[in-house]
Write an enzyme that holds these catalytic residues in place. Structure first.
Site, PDB file in Angstrom:
ATOM      1  CE  LYS A  13     -48.146  54.359   0.445  1.00  0.00           C
ATOM      2  NZ  LYS A  13     -48.741  55.574  -0.198  1.00  0.00           N
ATOM      3  NE  ARG A  88     -49.572  56.878   6.641  1.00  0.00           N
ATOM      4  CZ  ARG A  88     -50.159  56.044   5.790  1.00  0.00           C
ATOM      5  NH1 ARG A  88     -50.010  54.752   5.912  1.00  0.00           N
ATOM      6  NH2 ARG A  88     -50.874  56.530   4.809  1.00  0.00           N
ATOM      7  NE  ARG A 122     -57.527  55.559  -3.502  1.00  0.00           N
ATOM      8  CZ  ARG A 122     -56.557  55.594  -2.605  1.00  0.00           C
ATOM      9  NH1 ARG A 122     -55.547  54.755  -2.694  1.00  0.00           N
ATOM     10  NH2 ARG A 122     -56.572  56.488  -1.639  1.00  0.00           N
ATOM     11  NE  ARG A 155     -58.585  55.264   1.024  1.00  0.00           N
ATOM     12  CZ  ARG A 155     -57.276  54.994   1.114  1.00  0.00           C
ATOM     13  NH1 ARG A 155     -56.761  53.928   0.481  1.00  0.00           N
ATOM     14  NH2 ARG A 155     -56.478  55.769   1.805  1.00  0.00           N
ATOM     15  NE  ARG A 166     -54.938  60.152   2.395  1.00  0.00           N
ATOM     16  CZ  ARG A 166     -55.362  59.534   1.298  1.00  0.00           C
ATOM     17  NH1 ARG A 166     -56.388  60.010   0.616  1.00  0.00           N
ATOM     18  NH2 ARG A 166     -54.768  58.439   0.886  1.00  0.00           N
TER      19      ARG A 166
HETATM   20  P1  AP5 Z   1     -52.999  53.318  -4.869  1.00  0.00           P
HETATM   21  O1  AP5 Z   1     -52.219  52.130  -5.311  1.00  0.00           O
HETATM   22  O2  AP5 Z   1     -54.308  53.101  -4.185  1.00  0.00           O
HETATM   23  O3  AP5 Z   1     -52.064  54.321  -4.031  1.00  0.00           O
HETATM   24  P2  AP5 Z   1     -51.490  54.196  -2.557  1.00  0.00           P
HETATM   25  O4  AP5 Z   1     -50.104  54.735  -2.584  1.00  0.00           O
HETATM   26  O5  AP5 Z   1     -51.676  52.804  -2.025  1.00  0.00           O
HETATM   27  O6  AP5 Z   1     -52.446  55.228  -1.836  1.00  0.00           O
HETATM   28  P3  AP5 Z   1     -53.162  55.218  -0.435  1.00  0.00           P
HETATM   29  O7  AP5 Z   1     -54.089  56.410  -0.462  1.00  0.00           O
HETATM   30  O8  AP5 Z   1     -53.803  53.896  -0.131  1.00  0.00           O
HETATM   31  O9  AP5 Z   1     -52.008  55.446   0.514  1.00  0.00           O
HETATM   32  P4  AP5 Z   1     -52.078  56.084   1.841  1.00  0.00           P
HETATM   33  O10 AP5 Z   1     -50.709  55.799   2.299  1.00  0.00           O
HETATM   34  O11 AP5 Z   1     -52.481  57.499   1.918  1.00  0.00           O
HETATM   35  O12 AP5 Z   1     -53.314  55.330   2.560  1.00  0.00           O
HETATM   36  P5  AP5 Z   1     -53.382  54.099   3.568  1.00  0.00           P
HETATM   37  O13 AP5 Z   1     -54.469  53.217   3.103  1.00  0.00           O
HETATM   38  O14 AP5 Z   1     -52.035  53.516   3.799  1.00  0.00           O
HETATM   39  O15 AP5 Z   1     -53.219  54.228  -6.185  1.00  0.00           O
HETATM   40  C1  AP5 Z   1     -53.940  55.445  -6.135  1.00  0.00           C
HETATM   41  C2  AP5 Z   1     -54.693  55.646  -7.469  1.00  0.00           C
HETATM   42  O16 AP5 Z   1     -53.725  55.808  -8.519  1.00  0.00           O
HETATM   43  C3  AP5 Z   1     -55.572  54.439  -7.883  1.00  0.00           C
HETATM   44  O17 AP5 Z   1     -56.731  54.916  -8.489  1.00  0.00           O
HETATM   45  C4  AP5 Z   1     -54.704  53.672  -8.911  1.00  0.00           C
HETATM   46  O18 AP5 Z   1     -55.493  53.002  -9.877  1.00  0.00           O
HETATM   47  C5  AP5 Z   1     -53.877  54.796  -9.520  1.00  0.00           C
HETATM   48  N1  AP5 Z   1     -52.528  54.360  -9.869  1.00  0.00           N
HETATM   49  C6  AP5 Z   1     -51.700  53.627  -9.089  1.00  0.00           C
HETATM   50  N2  AP5 Z   1     -50.524  53.436  -9.699  1.00  0.00           N
HETATM   51  C7  AP5 Z   1     -50.626  54.071 -10.897  1.00  0.00           C
HETATM   52  C8  AP5 Z   1     -49.711  54.256 -11.984  1.00  0.00           C
HETATM   53  N3  AP5 Z   1     -48.490  53.706 -11.949  1.00  0.00           N
HETATM   54  N4  AP5 Z   1     -50.114  54.983 -13.048  1.00  0.00           N
HETATM   55  C9  AP5 Z   1     -51.365  55.536 -13.077  1.00  0.00           C
HETATM   56  N5  AP5 Z   1     -52.275  55.394 -12.081  1.00  0.00           N
HETATM   57  C10 AP5 Z   1     -51.896  54.679 -10.995  1.00  0.00           C
HETATM   58  O19 AP5 Z   1     -53.784  54.837   4.926  1.00  0.00           O
HETATM   59  C11 AP5 Z   1     -55.048  55.415   5.100  1.00  0.00           C
HETATM   60  C12 AP5 Z   1     -55.157  55.993   6.497  1.00  0.00           C
HETATM   61  O20 AP5 Z   1     -55.005  54.948   7.488  1.00  0.00           O
HETATM   62  C13 AP5 Z   1     -54.102  57.039   6.895  1.00  0.00           C
HETATM   63  O21 AP5 Z   1     -54.439  58.333   6.420  1.00  0.00           O
HETATM   64  C14 AP5 Z   1     -54.155  56.931   8.417  1.00  0.00           C
HETATM   65  O22 AP5 Z   1     -55.276  57.572   8.958  1.00  0.00           O
HETATM   66  C15 AP5 Z   1     -54.316  55.439   8.641  1.00  0.00           C
HETATM   67  N6  AP5 Z   1     -53.012  54.745   8.716  1.00  0.00           N
HETATM   68  C16 AP5 Z   1     -52.550  53.788   7.860  1.00  0.00           C
HETATM   69  N7  AP5 Z   1     -51.318  53.381   8.217  1.00  0.00           N
HETATM   70  C17 AP5 Z   1     -50.986  54.099   9.330  1.00  0.00           C
HETATM   71  C18 AP5 Z   1     -49.834  54.149  10.156  1.00  0.00           C
HETATM   72  N8  AP5 Z   1     -48.746  53.379   9.892  1.00  0.00           N
HETATM   73  N9  AP5 Z   1     -49.826  55.014  11.202  1.00  0.00           N
HETATM   74  C19 AP5 Z   1     -50.903  55.786  11.478  1.00  0.00           C
HETATM   75  N10 AP5 Z   1     -52.028  55.801  10.726  1.00  0.00           N
HETATM   76  C20 AP5 Z   1     -52.075  54.969   9.659  1.00  0.00           C
END
Ligand code: AP5
Length: 209
Positions: A13, A88, A122, A155, A166
Site C-alpha cells: 500500500k 481499519r 523490508r 520496523r 498483524r
Molecule cells: P509496503 O509498501 O511497505 O507495504 P504496506 O502495505 O504499506 O505495509 P505496511 O506494513 O506499512 O502496512 P500496515 O498496514 O501493516 O502498516 P501501517 O504502517 O499502516 O511494502 C512492503 C514490502 O514489500 C516493502 O519492502 C516493499 O519494497 C515490498 N513491495 C511492495 N510492493 C511490492 C511489489 N509490488 N512487488 C514486490 N515487492 C513489493 O500500520 C502500522 C501500525 O500502526 C498498525 O499495526 C497499528 O498499530 C497502527 N495503525 C495504523 N493505522 C491504524 C488504524 N487505522 N487504526 C488503528 N491502528 C492503526
C-alpha cells in the site's frame, strides 16, 4: 478524488501510494506513518502508541479517528487524498463516512506467504520513510538510503511474531471492510503480486474505468 487503500500488512500500500500520489497530485495520508513520526519525535501520542505499534495491535479507534479527522481538515486535502491504513475497523469506516465521501477503495489481494516475504525483507529510511526490500528493491549501497546516505532500519513490527499477530488482526478487524465497501459499490480488487509499476498501471486503469 478521495481514495482508500485497503489490504493486508505488507501488501504494498505504501509503495503504491508513493507512485500514485505523483500521478494524481494529491497527498498520501498514512496513519502508520503519522504514528511512527510521533514516536520518533517523542510526542505524548507517540509515547502512548509505541508499544501498540511494536506488537502489531491496533491503536484505539477514538484516538485514530480524531487524528484522521484533524488531518483531513487540512487545506491540502481539498482536491482529494490517498488514505493508507485507515479505516481499519468498521467503526473507523462509519466515522469516515460522516467526515467525507470516498470515491474508490482499492483492495490489495496478496497471499500470506508473499506478505511474510515482503515484510521480513523490508527496510526503511528513518527520516523519509522511503521503502526498500533487501531482494526486490535493494538500495544501491547495502544498508544505506540512496538519497540521504543514512542507515536503513527494520520496523519493530516486521519481526516474525508481530507479523503473525498483524495478519490475525487484519483478518479479524480489517477484512470485514471488504464486504462493507463492496456493499457500497466502491471496491476495486487489485492483484498485488506483480511489480509495483504493474500494480500502478492496473490501479490507474481501474480508476479511469
Ligand atoms: P509496503 O509498501 O511497505 O507495504 P504496506 O502495505 O504499506 O505495509 P505496511 O506494513 O506499512 O502496512 P500496515 O498496514 O501493516 O502498516 P501501517 O504502517 O499502516 O511494502 C512492503 C514490502 O514489500 C516493502 O519492502 C516493499 O519494497 C515490498 N513491495 C511492495 N510492493 C511490492 C511489489 N509490488 N512487488 C514486490 N515487492 C513489493 O500500520 C502500522 C501500525 O500502526 C498498525 O499495526 C497499528 O498499530 C497502527 N495503525 C495504523 N493505522 C491504524 C488504524 N487505522 N487504526 C488503528 N491502528 C492503526
Amino acid at each position: 478524488m478521495n481514495i482508500v487503500l485497503l489490504g493486508p500488512p505488507g501488501a504494498g500500500k505504501g509503495t503504491l501510494a508513493a507512485l500514485l500520489k505523483k500521478e494524481l497530485d494529491v497527498p498520501h495520508i498514512s496513519t502508520g506513518d503519522i504514528f511512527r513520526s510521533n514516536i520518533k519525535n517523542g510526542t505524548e501520542l507517540g509515547k502512548k502508541v509505541q508499544g501498540i505499534l511494536a506488537s502489531g495491535s491496533l491503536v484505539p479507534d477514538e484516538v485514530t479517528i480524531e487524528m484522521v479527522r484533524a488531518r483531513l481538515g487540512e487545506d491540502d486535502t481539498a482536491s482529494g487524498y490517498i488514505l493508507d491504513g485507515f479505516p481499519r475497523t468498521i467503526r473507523q469506516a462509519e466515522a469516515l463516512d460522516e467526515m467525507d465521501e470516498i470515491d474508490a477503495v482499492i483492495n490489495f489481494v496478496l497471499d500470506d506467504e508473499e506478505v511474510v516475504k515482503r515484510l521480513s525483507g523490508r527496510r526503511l529510511a528513518p527520516s523519509t520513510g522511503r521503502i526498500y526490500h533487501i531482494i526486490t528493491n535493494p538500495p544501491k549501497k547495502e544498508g544505506f538510503d540512496d538519497e540521504t546516505g543514512e542507515p536503513l532500519i527494520q520496523r519493530d513490527d516486521d519481526k516474525p511474531e508481530a507479523i503473525r499477530h498483524r495478519l490475525d488482526v487484519y483478518r479479524e478487524e480489517t477484512a470485514p471492510l471488504i464486504g462493507y465497501y463492496r456493499g457500497k459499490g466502491r471496491i476495486i480488487d487489485i492483484d498485488a503480486a506483480p511489480a509495483p509499476e504493474e500494480v500502478l498501471k492496473a490501479v490507474l486503469a481501474a480508476l479511469k474505468a
